[in-house]
Design a protein around this motif. Structure first.
Motif, PDB file in Angstrom:
ATOM      1  N   VAL A  61       0.835  -1.203   0.000  1.00  0.00           N
ATOM      2  CA  VAL A  61       0.000   0.000   0.000  1.00  0.00           C
ATOM      3  C   VAL A  61       0.866   1.247   0.000  1.00  0.00           C
ATOM      4  CG1 VAL A  61      -1.804   1.210   1.249  1.00  0.00           C
ATOM      5  CG2 VAL A  61      -1.734  -1.261   1.301  1.00  0.00           C
ATOM      6  N   GLU A  62       0.427   2.207  -0.739  1.00  0.00           N
ATOM      7  CA  GLU A  62       1.039   3.535  -0.709  1.00  0.00           C
ATOM      8  C   GLU A  62      -0.078   4.559  -0.729  1.00  0.00           C
ATOM      9  OE1 GLU A  62       4.886   5.238  -2.881  1.00  0.00           O
ATOM     10  OE2 GLU A  62       4.109   3.405  -3.753  1.00  0.00           O
ATOM     11  N   LEU A  63       0.220   5.714  -0.241  1.00  0.00           N
ATOM     12  CA  LEU A  63      -0.840   6.695  -0.068  1.00  0.00           C
ATOM     13  C   LEU A  63      -0.289   8.071  -0.402  1.00  0.00           C
ATOM     14  CD1 LEU A  63      -3.675   6.174   1.464  1.00  0.00           C
ATOM     15  CD2 LEU A  63      -2.680   7.608   3.195  1.00  0.00           C
ATOM     16  N   SER A  64      -1.095   8.833  -1.082  1.00  0.00           N
ATOM     17  CA  SER A  64      -0.688  10.204  -1.368  1.00  0.00           C
ATOM     18  C   SER A  64      -1.824  11.116  -0.940  1.00  0.00           C
ATOM     19  CB  SER A  64      -0.401  10.330  -2.862  1.00  0.00           C
ATOM     20  OG  SER A  64      -0.513  11.646  -3.272  1.00  0.00           O
ATOM     21  N   VAL A  65      -1.524  12.076  -0.105  1.00  0.00           N
ATOM     22  CA  VAL A  65      -2.567  12.950   0.438  1.00  0.00           C
ATOM     23  C   VAL A  65      -2.655  14.196  -0.428  1.00  0.00           C
ATOM     24  CG1 VAL A  65      -3.356  14.216   2.450  1.00  0.00           C
ATOM     25  CG2 VAL A  65      -2.083  12.106   2.742  1.00  0.00           C
ATOM     26  N   ASN A  66      -3.802  14.392  -1.034  1.00  0.00           N
ATOM     27  CA  ASN A  66      -3.974  15.586  -1.852  1.00  0.00           C
ATOM     28  C   ASN A  66      -4.358  16.778  -0.988  1.00  0.00           C
ATOM     29  OD1 ASN A  66      -3.552  13.880  -4.063  1.00  0.00           O
ATOM     30  ND2 ASN A  66      -5.724  13.392  -4.162  1.00  0.00           N
ATOM     31  N   THR A  67      -5.391  16.602  -0.184  1.00  0.00           N
ATOM     32  CA  THR A  67      -5.738  17.656   0.774  1.00  0.00           C
ATOM     33  C   THR A  67      -6.121  17.000   2.090  1.00  0.00           C
ATOM     34  OG1 THR A  67      -7.972  17.690  -0.094  1.00  0.00           O
ATOM     35  CG2 THR A  67      -6.552  19.488  -0.766  1.00  0.00           C
ATOM     36  N   LEU A  68      -5.810  17.713   3.143  1.00  0.00           N
ATOM     37  CA  LEU A  68      -6.188  17.272   4.482  1.00  0.00           C
ATOM     38  C   LEU A  68      -6.985  18.399   5.101  1.00  0.00           C
ATOM     39  CD1 LEU A  68      -5.854  15.088   6.655  1.00  0.00           C
ATOM     40  CD2 LEU A  68      -3.822  16.245   7.411  1.00  0.00           C
ATOM     41  N   GLY A  69      -8.113  18.052   5.657  1.00  0.00           N
ATOM     42  CA  GLY A  69      -8.926  19.067   6.302  1.00  0.00           C
ATOM     43  C   GLY A  69     -10.115  19.440   5.434  1.00  0.00           C
ATOM     44  N   PRO A  70     -11.070  20.181   5.962  1.00  0.00           N
ATOM     45  CA  PRO A  70     -11.031  20.744   7.314  1.00  0.00           C
ATOM     46  C   PRO A  70     -11.374  19.704   8.393  1.00  0.00           C
ATOM     47  CG  PRO A  70     -13.042  21.373   6.209  1.00  0.00           C
ATOM     48  CD  PRO A  70     -12.257  20.585   5.218  1.00  0.00           C
ATOM     49  N   ILE A  71     -10.987  20.009   9.610  1.00  0.00           N
ATOM     50  CA  ILE A  71     -11.322  19.166  10.745  1.00  0.00           C
ATOM     51  C   ILE A  71     -12.551  19.755  11.402  1.00  0.00           C
ATOM     52  CG2 ILE A  71     -10.565  18.368  13.008  1.00  0.00           C
ATOM     53  CD1 ILE A  71      -7.701  18.415  11.906  1.00  0.00           C
ATOM     54  N   SER A  72     -13.596  18.975  11.484  1.00  0.00           N
ATOM     55  CA  SER A  72     -14.827  19.464  12.091  1.00  0.00           C
ATOM     56  C   SER A  72     -14.848  19.049  13.553  1.00  0.00           C
ATOM     57  CB  SER A  72     -16.038  18.895  11.351  1.00  0.00           C
ATOM     58  OG  SER A  72     -17.181  19.106  12.125  1.00  0.00           O
ATOM     59  N   ILE A  73     -14.712  20.040  14.420  1.00  0.00           N
ATOM     60  CA  ILE A  73     -14.663  19.741  15.857  1.00  0.00           C
ATOM     61  C   ILE A  73     -16.034  19.322  16.348  1.00  0.00           C
ATOM     62  CG2 ILE A  73     -14.257  20.791  18.111  1.00  0.00           C
ATOM     63  CD1 ILE A  73     -12.169  22.534  16.666  1.00  0.00           C
ATOM     64  N   LEU A  74     -17.053  19.956  15.781  1.00  0.00           N
ATOM     65  CA  LEU A  74     -18.410  19.700  16.235  1.00  0.00           C
ATOM     66  C   LEU A  74     -18.830  18.261  15.948  1.00  0.00           C
ATOM     67  CD1 LEU A  74     -19.919  21.883  17.647  1.00  0.00           C
ATOM     68  CD2 LEU A  74     -21.161  22.374  15.559  1.00  0.00           C
ATOM     69  N   ASP A  75     -18.476  17.771  14.755  1.00  0.00           N
ATOM     70  CA  ASP A  75     -18.867  16.416  14.366  1.00  0.00           C
ATOM     71  C   ASP A  75     -17.786  15.392  14.676  1.00  0.00           C
ATOM     72  OD1 ASP A  75     -21.218  17.435  13.342  1.00  0.00           O
ATOM     73  OD2 ASP A  75     -20.295  17.868  11.411  1.00  0.00           O
ATOM     74  N   MET A  76     -16.637  15.862  15.150  1.00  0.00           N
ATOM     75  CA  MET A  76     -15.500  14.990  15.435  1.00  0.00           C
ATOM     76  C   MET A  76     -15.151  14.149  14.213  1.00  0.00           C
ATOM     77  SD  MET A  76     -15.034  14.198  19.244  1.00  0.00           S
ATOM     78  CE  MET A  76     -15.371  15.348  20.556  1.00  0.00           C
ATOM     79  N   GLU A  77     -14.909  14.838  13.116  1.00  0.00           N
ATOM     80  CA  GLU A  77     -14.476  14.141  11.919  1.00  0.00           C
ATOM     81  C   GLU A  77     -13.591  15.068  11.101  1.00  0.00           C
ATOM     82  OE1 GLU A  77     -18.317  13.330  10.154  1.00  0.00           O
ATOM     83  OE2 GLU A  77     -18.040  14.979   8.754  1.00  0.00           O
ATOM     84  N   TYR A  78     -12.929  14.488  10.149  1.00  0.00           N
ATOM     85  CA  TYR A  78     -12.098  15.295   9.275  1.00  0.00           C
ATOM     86  C   TYR A  78     -12.209  14.762   7.859  1.00  0.00           C
ATOM     87  CZ  TYR A  78      -8.635  11.545   9.253  1.00  0.00           C
ATOM     88  OH  TYR A  78      -8.012  10.335   9.094  1.00  0.00           O
ATOM     89  N   THR A  79     -11.845  15.602   6.923  1.00  0.00           N
ATOM     90  CA  THR A  79     -11.955  15.247   5.523  1.00  0.00           C
ATOM     91  C   THR A  79     -10.553  15.072   4.966  1.00  0.00           C
ATOM     92  OG1 THR A  79     -13.934  16.583   5.422  1.00  0.00           O
ATOM     93  CG2 THR A  79     -12.953  15.974   3.338  1.00  0.00           C
TER      94      THR A  79
END
Ligand SMILES: *[C@@H]1O[C@H](CO)[C@@H](O)[C@H](O)[C@H]1NC(C)=O
Ligand SMILES: *[C@@H]1O[C@H](CO)[C@@H](O)[C@H](O)[C@H]1NC(C)=O
Ligand SMILES: *[C@@H]1O[C@H](CO)[C@@H](O)[C@H](O)[C@H]1NC(C)=O
Ligand SMILES: *[C@@H]1O[C@H](CO)[C@@H](O)[C@H](O)[C@H]1NC(C)=O
Length: 490
Positions: free
Chosen positions: A100-118
């Protein structure tokens, strides 16, 4: 005339079909006579539209690919003909190893209210499938889009994803590359909303570790194994990451095996570490709280007769702190613990409340024990001589004196302690309380009452403001030093 018309019509009917059928004949000739002249008309036709310099390499190019196209089709058909995409490679022999290899295109936003991130990633999986080996001049085949479904693909799924979006424009964003030796690379781009439990206890000095874990959905550990390809997550950080309040601090990996009812699965987890830079919170919460607390001390410099001024100042600062406390929790998950910021605001609230209480105590001790119905006998005007030291010693003579003079200095202002002026009956009524006060507090100018003893705690009520002017700022200062030392070293 009629014969002429008929002849023209006949001529047209002969010419037209021949013109229409022209290309047909040429194309049909193609497979039967694979000579260069078959493709003759095509470059000639394009030559009329385009400069010859551009068409020449194009013509050679088309010849080359078209020459290999049948071979490619043949190879592809031969490997896919007897291919069963329902079964994993090496079934019954050995587990399939997926790298496996992974490339991150974008990280975020982090939603504090829903406790999740994109997170938007391109996910690379590589494995060997012996059934896809081929001989030929091709190094690799690339199948894109929907062709992918004709091959066996690992059923990797993201365990903590809440929503996953595959990108379908313009074609499904996925690709398979088959190498000669049976090595298959499968690439897919997707946007994942993944859960990330945020521990907000240290807010706003918090840092989080947001996981992204994946495993096979159906193949347990003895059938499918994941491996990191020299663990290195490509980070395009200046590529418009949407972390806003957070700083990306690093990524780490973890491999574990979890047991479920369906078997033991190998779970790979990536941790994206972020930490908050709390400039935003500082301007929104800390500075207003700090300033409000300091404003509440202004009360100590206002003379105690100005009850409306001091009360409104105290109440306003207490209410401001309440509002700030509520606002700080507005865009916040409803966690039941208090965060570091909550603690600061609570302490500021406490300081403001104490400043208000200080005035209440001062006012109560100095004014409420004054006897308004004091007999005129006791209400004789206060002689100026009272300020003299010897007059203080004979203070008992001026019991229950009500000081109405404006110019009197603070220390000597209202000076009718209850226990000295009350009638015996009321003394009995308030006896215990007054006795206690008299023991520990000195409200009279000279503390030489019967119960007062030297060496006891000496609190001069009239000097309460003077004390407060020092005690409040100093204790707040020490609180701040302690708070920031603890918080920044947590
Ligand atoms: C490829 O060629 C080698 C040697 O010529 C042969 O042993 C092998 O079986 C061939 N593989 C396939 C898939 O045709
Ligand atoms: C990202 O930043 C590096 C230096 O920090 C720079 O060399 C590179 O060109 C940048 N890339 C983009 C896409 O802006
Ligand atoms: C990320 O956070 C985890 C958990 O707090 C920690 O174990 C790991 O070392 C951190 N990784 C980096 C690169 O900071
Ligand atoms: C992370 O990946 C590297 C490279 O494959 C590996 O050596 C290391 O053991 C992995 N760490 C964990 C905790 O699995």
């Amino acid at each position: 005339m009629l014969t002429k018309v008929l002849l023209i019509l006949l001529g047209m009917s002969i010419i037209l079909p021949s013109r229409i059928e022209g290309p047909h004949v040429e194309w049909e000739k193609g497979p039967s006579a694979p000579d260069d002249d078959v493709y003759g008309p095509k470059p000639q036709a394009s030559e009329k539209k385009l400069p010859s310099e551009e068409t020449k390499p194009a013509a050679i190019g088309t010849q080359g690919t078209l020459g290999k196209l049948p071979a490619a089709t043949q190879i592809l058909n031969s490997i896919l003909n007897n291919y069963d995409h329902k079964l994993r490679p090496g079934i019954g022999e050995k587990p399939t190893v997926v790298t496996v290899e992974l490339s991150v295109n974008t990280l975020g936003p982090i939603s504090i209210l829903d406790m999740e991130y994109t997170i938007d990633i391109t996910f690379y999986q590589t494995w060997y499938d012996e059934r896809l080996r081929y001989n030929g001049s091709f190094e690799s085949f690339v199948l894109s889009g929907n062709m992918v479904s004709q091959l066996w693909i690992p059923d990797t799924f993201f365990r903590n994803s809440k929503r996953t979006q595959e990108h379908m424009i313009t074609m499904p964003n996925q690709m398979v590359r088959i190498h000669k030796d049976g090595k298959v690379l499968y690439t897919i781009r997707m946007t994942i909303d993944a859960g990330c439990s945020l521990h907000m206890l240290k807010f706003p000095m918090d840092s989080h570790s947001c996981p992204l874990s994946f495993s096979s959905f159906s193949y347990p550990e003895n059938e499918m194994i994941y491996k990191w390809e020299n663990f290195e997550v490509e980070i395009h950080e200046n590529n418009s990451w949407k972390l806003f309040q957070f700083d990306f601090t690093g990524v780490s990996n973890e491999t574990e095996t979890i047991s479920t009812q369906a078997g033991d699965f190998m779970v790979m987890t990536l941790f994206f570490n972020v930490s908050r830079h709390f400039g935003f919170v500082t301007f929104q919460n800390y500075i207003p709280s700090f300033v409000t607390t300091m404003v509440s001390w202004v009360s100590f410099w206002i003379k105690k007769e100005s009850a409306p001024a001091r009360t409104s100042l105290g109440v306003t600062s207490v209410l401001t702190m309440t509002t700030l406390g509520t606002f700080s929790r507005r865009n916040f998950p409803r966690v039941s613990y208090i965060t570091t910021l909550d603690f600061y605001i609570a302490m500021c609230f406490f300081f403001c409340f104490c400043a208000l209480m200080e005035f209440a105590v001062l006012n109560f001790l100095t004014y409420s024990w004054r006897i308004p119905r004091a007999s005129p006998r006791l209400r004789h005007p206060r002689p100026r001589a009272l300020t003299r030291p010897h007059a203080r010693q004979h203070q008992e003579a001026f019991v229950c004196e009500i000081d109405d003079s404006e110019e009197s200095d603070e220390e000597e202002a209202p000076s009718c302690p209850a226990w000295q002026s009350l009638s015996p009956r009321s003394t009995r009524r308030h006896g215990g309380c007054c006795r206690w006060f008299k023991k520990y507090l000195c409200v009279v100018r000279s503390c030489k009452g019967s119960i007062w003893q030297q060496g006891r705690l000496f609190i001069h009520i009239y000097r309460l403001d003077n004390y407060s002017r020092v005690v409040f700022p100093v204790s707040f200062f020490f609180f701040n030093v302690l708070y920031w030392l603890v918080c920044l070293n947590l």
